[in-house]
Scaffold this motif. Structure first.
Motif, PDB file in Angstrom:
ATOM      1  N   LEU A  71       0.830  -1.201   0.000  1.00 41.04           N
ATOM      2  CA  LEU A  71       0.000   0.000   0.000  1.00 41.04           C
ATOM      3  C   LEU A  71       0.867   1.254   0.000  1.00 41.04           C
ATOM      4  O   LEU A  71       1.951   1.257   0.592  1.00 41.04           O
ATOM      5  N   PRO A  72       0.403   2.341  -0.628  1.00 38.44           N
ATOM      6  CA  PRO A  72       1.147   3.601  -0.549  1.00 38.44           C
ATOM      7  C   PRO A  72       1.077   4.166   0.870  1.00 38.44           C
ATOM      8  O   PRO A  72       0.062   4.032   1.553  1.00 38.44           O
ATOM      9  N   VAL A  73       2.170   4.779   1.305  1.00 37.84           N
ATOM     10  CA  VAL A  73       2.215   5.349   2.651  1.00 37.84           C
ATOM     11  C   VAL A  73       1.586   6.737   2.634  1.00 37.84           C
ATOM     12  O   VAL A  73       1.922   7.575   1.794  1.00 37.84           O
ATOM     13  N   PHE A  74       0.687   6.975   3.579  1.00 36.81           N
ATOM     14  CA  PHE A  74       0.031   8.283   3.717  1.00 36.81           C
ATOM     15  C   PHE A  74       0.358   8.840   5.089  1.00 36.81           C
ATOM     16  O   PHE A  74       0.092   8.200   6.110  1.00 36.81           O
ATOM     17  N   ASP A  75       0.917  10.050   5.119  1.00 36.05           N
ATOM     18  CA  ASP A  75       1.345  10.684   6.362  1.00 36.05           C
ATOM     19  C   ASP A  75       0.175  11.422   7.000  1.00 36.05           C
ATOM     20  O   ASP A  75      -0.202  12.510   6.573  1.00 36.05           O
ATOM     21  N   PHE A  76      -0.388  10.831   8.041  1.00 36.56           N
ATOM     22  CA  PHE A  76      -1.561  11.407   8.706  1.00 36.56           C
ATOM     23  C   PHE A  76      -1.242  12.742   9.357  1.00 36.56           C
ATOM     24  O   PHE A  76      -1.959  13.730   9.180  1.00 36.56           O
ATOM     25  N   VAL A  77      -0.164  12.818  10.112  1.00 34.13           N
ATOM     26  CA  VAL A  77       0.170  14.051  10.837  1.00 34.13           C
ATOM     27  C   VAL A  77       0.446  15.186   9.861  1.00 34.13           C
ATOM     28  O   VAL A  77      -0.013  16.317  10.056  1.00 34.13           O
ATOM     29  N   GLN A  78       1.180  14.901   8.814  1.00 35.53           N
ATOM     30  CA  GLN A  78       1.473  15.936   7.824  1.00 35.53           C
ATOM     31  C   GLN A  78       0.197  16.464   7.196  1.00 35.53           C
ATOM     32  O   GLN A  78       0.028  17.674   7.010  1.00 35.53           O
ATOM     33  N   ALA A  79      -0.733  15.573   6.872  1.00 27.81           N
ATOM     34  CA  ALA A  79      -1.986  15.990   6.252  1.00 27.81           C
ATOM     35  C   ALA A  79      -2.796  16.868   7.192  1.00 27.81           C
ATOM     36  O   ALA A  79      -3.358  17.893   6.781  1.00 27.81           O
ATOM     37  N   VAL A  80      -2.848  16.511   8.460  1.00 29.80           N
ATOM     38  CA  VAL A  80      -3.605  17.288   9.441  1.00 29.80           C
ATOM     39  C   VAL A  80      -2.980  18.659   9.637  1.00 29.80           C
ATOM     40  O   VAL A  80      -3.683  19.678   9.704  1.00 29.80           O
ATOM     41  N   GLU A  81      -1.663  18.717   9.738  1.00 32.64           N
ATOM     42  CA  GLU A  81      -0.996  20.001   9.967  1.00 32.64           C
ATOM     43  C   GLU A  81      -1.096  20.906   8.752  1.00 32.64           C
ATOM     44  O   GLU A  81      -1.228  22.121   8.902  1.00 32.64           O
ATOM     45  N   GLU A  82      -1.032  20.336   7.557  1.00 34.49           N
ATOM     46  CA  GLU A  82      -1.183  21.164   6.359  1.00 34.49           C
ATOM     47  C   GLU A  82      -2.597  21.706   6.237  1.00 34.49           C
ATOM     48  O   GLU A  82      -2.831  22.747   5.630  1.00 34.49           O
ATOM     49  N   GLY A  83      -3.569  20.992   6.854  1.00 38.60           N
ATOM     50  CA  GLY A  83      -4.945  21.471   6.829  1.00 38.60           C
ATOM     51  C   GLY A  83      -5.187  22.628   7.768  1.00 38.60           C
ATOM     52  O   GLY A  83      -6.209  23.300   7.688  1.00 38.60           O
ATOM     53  N   GLU A  84      -4.223  22.884   8.685  1.00 38.25           N
ATOM     54  CA  GLU A  84      -4.283  24.015   9.618  1.00 38.25           C
ATOM     55  C   GLU A  84      -5.629  24.093  10.334  1.00 38.25           C
ATOM     56  O   GLU A  84      -6.240  25.154  10.455  1.00 38.25           O
ATOM     57  N   GLY A  85      -6.092  22.959  10.816  1.00 33.58           N
ATOM     58  CA  GLY A  85      -7.318  22.959  11.610  1.00 33.58           C
ATOM     59  C   GLY A  85      -8.594  22.806  10.814  1.00 33.58           C
ATOM     60  O   GLY A  85      -9.659  22.537  11.383  1.00 33.58           O
ATOM     61  N   ALA A  86      -8.528  22.971   9.487  1.00 30.01           N
ATOM     62  CA  ALA A  86      -9.722  22.800   8.662  1.00 30.01           C
ATOM     63  C   ALA A  86      -9.987  21.315   8.464  1.00 30.01           C
ATOM     64  O   ALA A  86      -9.145  20.469   8.734  1.00 30.01           O
ATOM     65  N   ALA A  87     -11.179  21.007   7.972  1.00 34.10           N
ATOM     66  CA  ALA A  87     -11.519  19.619   7.689  1.00 34.10           C
ATOM     67  C   ALA A  87     -10.593  19.075   6.609  1.00 34.10           C
ATOM     68  O   ALA A  87     -10.395  19.708   5.569  1.00 34.10           O
ATOM     69  N   VAL A  88     -10.021  17.913   6.863  1.00 29.92           N
ATOM     70  CA  VAL A  88      -9.058  17.318   5.940  1.00 29.92           C
ATOM     71  C   VAL A  88      -9.688  16.100   5.283  1.00 29.92           C
ATOM     72  O   VAL A  88     -10.296  15.258   5.945  1.00 29.92           O
ATOM     73  N   THR A  89      -9.549  16.022   3.958  1.00 31.61           N
ATOM     74  CA  THR A  89     -10.037  14.861   3.242  1.00 31.61           C
ATOM     75  C   THR A  89      -9.003  13.751   3.351  1.00 31.61           C
ATOM     76  O   THR A  89      -7.866  13.898   2.903  1.00 31.61           O
ATOM     77  N   LEU A  90      -9.397  12.671   3.957  1.00 35.98           N
ATOM     78  CA  LEU A  90      -8.483  11.558   4.177  1.00 35.98           C
ATOM     79  C   LEU A  90      -8.833  10.402   3.246  1.00 35.98           C
ATOM     80  O   LEU A  90      -9.977  10.253   2.838  1.00 35.98           O
ATOM     81  N   PRO A  91      -7.866   9.580   2.909  1.00 41.77           N
ATOM     82  CA  PRO A  91      -8.143   8.426   2.036  1.00 41.77           C
ATOM     83  C   PRO A  91      -8.963   7.366   2.754  1.00 41.77           C
ATOM     84  O   PRO A  91      -9.141   7.406   3.980  1.00 41.77           O
TER      85      PRO A  91
END
Length: 314
Positions: A13-33
């Motif tokens: 499976l491709p690796v998805f960085d959860f923390v990076q995605a959340v921090e780049e969202g800066e508190g907004a709702a983040v679309t996750l796989p």
């Protein structure tokens, strides 16, 4: 050859960085796989204000973890490398929330984040006891690493990556009952960083008495790679292997010659010898003797170099 990059795939499976995605969202709702579509990478950023346990709880509360099959643990520390005890406790404590977990990688950490010898581990036995359906476990780092012999019915792949792997861990693996184990790999490392295993410690893996399902064996990253190769040349387990790894160490013509003079290796699908100190003549002998085997002879060092190094130490 320090560990210079993060893995991009794990457990197919491709690796998805959860923390990076959340921090780049800066508190907004983040679309996750979709939970089962990726291997979820989780780790702290440098100087993170949150603890591992806090970030891990955020992951558990945000993602439908009942459908997560693969997890990759990065930095469990925010600044100077600290022990993995807190991280392990958090992961094990959430075992009931991860019923589909089949693959776990502890320590996807590059040398820019921490040298492999600085990573402080602990007794990782609870990872096996808490996840009885786990099929794949990878642990990077050797300092403080411990393991107790266990029986695990589902584990098919086990790899320890270290610049110095404690002999006690090697012996503990030999004492485990792992009837489904197909792939076993050790980065043995050097004595300076705690790699105190000797050839006798490897005997249980060579005599064929352990792990009946084993199809790949990697005894790698060793200062006594020639001695390992000579032992492998007459090891009963080799006859049932599909692939063999003797890479990353200080293999010379002496060890390679012993391999060629031992039992036939033509049944192997692959022979990994990358990072070695073989002459061009010996490399050609190997190719000629094993025409149907995929041989990795990349990363050749100078055979006349008096200072020979394993691929990963510090």
């Amino acid at each position: 050859m320090p560990v210079s990059s993060h893995i991009e795939q794990f457990h197919g499976l491709p690796v998805f960085d959860f923390v990076q995605a959340v921090e780049e969202g800066e508190g907004a709702a983040v679309t996750l796989p979709e939970p089962a579509s990726v291997a979820w990478k989780f780790g702290l950023d440098f100087e993170s204000e949150e603890s591992f346990a806090e970030r891990w709880q955020q992951f558990i509360d945000t993602v439908d973890t009942e459908r997560v099959s693969a997890v990759v643990i990065g930095q469990w520390f925010a600044d100077d490398p600290g022990g993995f005890d807190e991280g392990l406790a958090a992961i094990v404590g959430a075992a009931c929330r991860l019923p589909a977990l089949r693959a776990l990688f502890v320590g996807d950490i590059t040398y820019e984040e921490s040298e492999i010898s600085w990573l402080e581990l602990c007794d990782v036995t609870p990872l096996l006891t808490a996840f009885p359906e786990l099929a794949r476990l990878v642990v990077r780092g050797g300092d403080g690493l411990e393991l107790k012999p266990v029986r695990h019915e589902a584990l098919t792949a086990l790899r320890f990556e270290a610049g110095g792997l404690p002999a006690s861990v090697v012996r503990a693996v030999a004492g485990c009952e792992l009837p489904a184990l197909e792939r076993l790999e050790f980065w043995l490392g050097v004595d300076e960083y705690g790699g105190d295993a000797a050839l006798d410690d490897l005997t249980p893996f060579l005599d064929g008495s352990r792990f009946p399902a084993l199809r790949h064996l990697g005894l790698q990253n060793s200062e006594f790679q020639d001695e390992i190769a000579a032992a492998v040349a007459h090891a009963p387990v080799v006859a049932r292997l599909e692939s063999l790894g003797l890479s990353m160490g200080v293999l010379t013509d002496e060890g390679a010659g012993a391999l060629l003079e031992g039992q036939p290796l033509t049944h192997l699908r692959a022979l990994d010898l990358h990072h070695h100190y073989l002459t061009g003549e010996m490399q050609e002998r190997l190719r000629q003797a094993l025409p149907g085997v995929e041989i990795d002879l990349s990363g050749a060092g100078r055979p006349d170099d008096r200072r020979r190094y394993v691929a990963v130490a510090e």
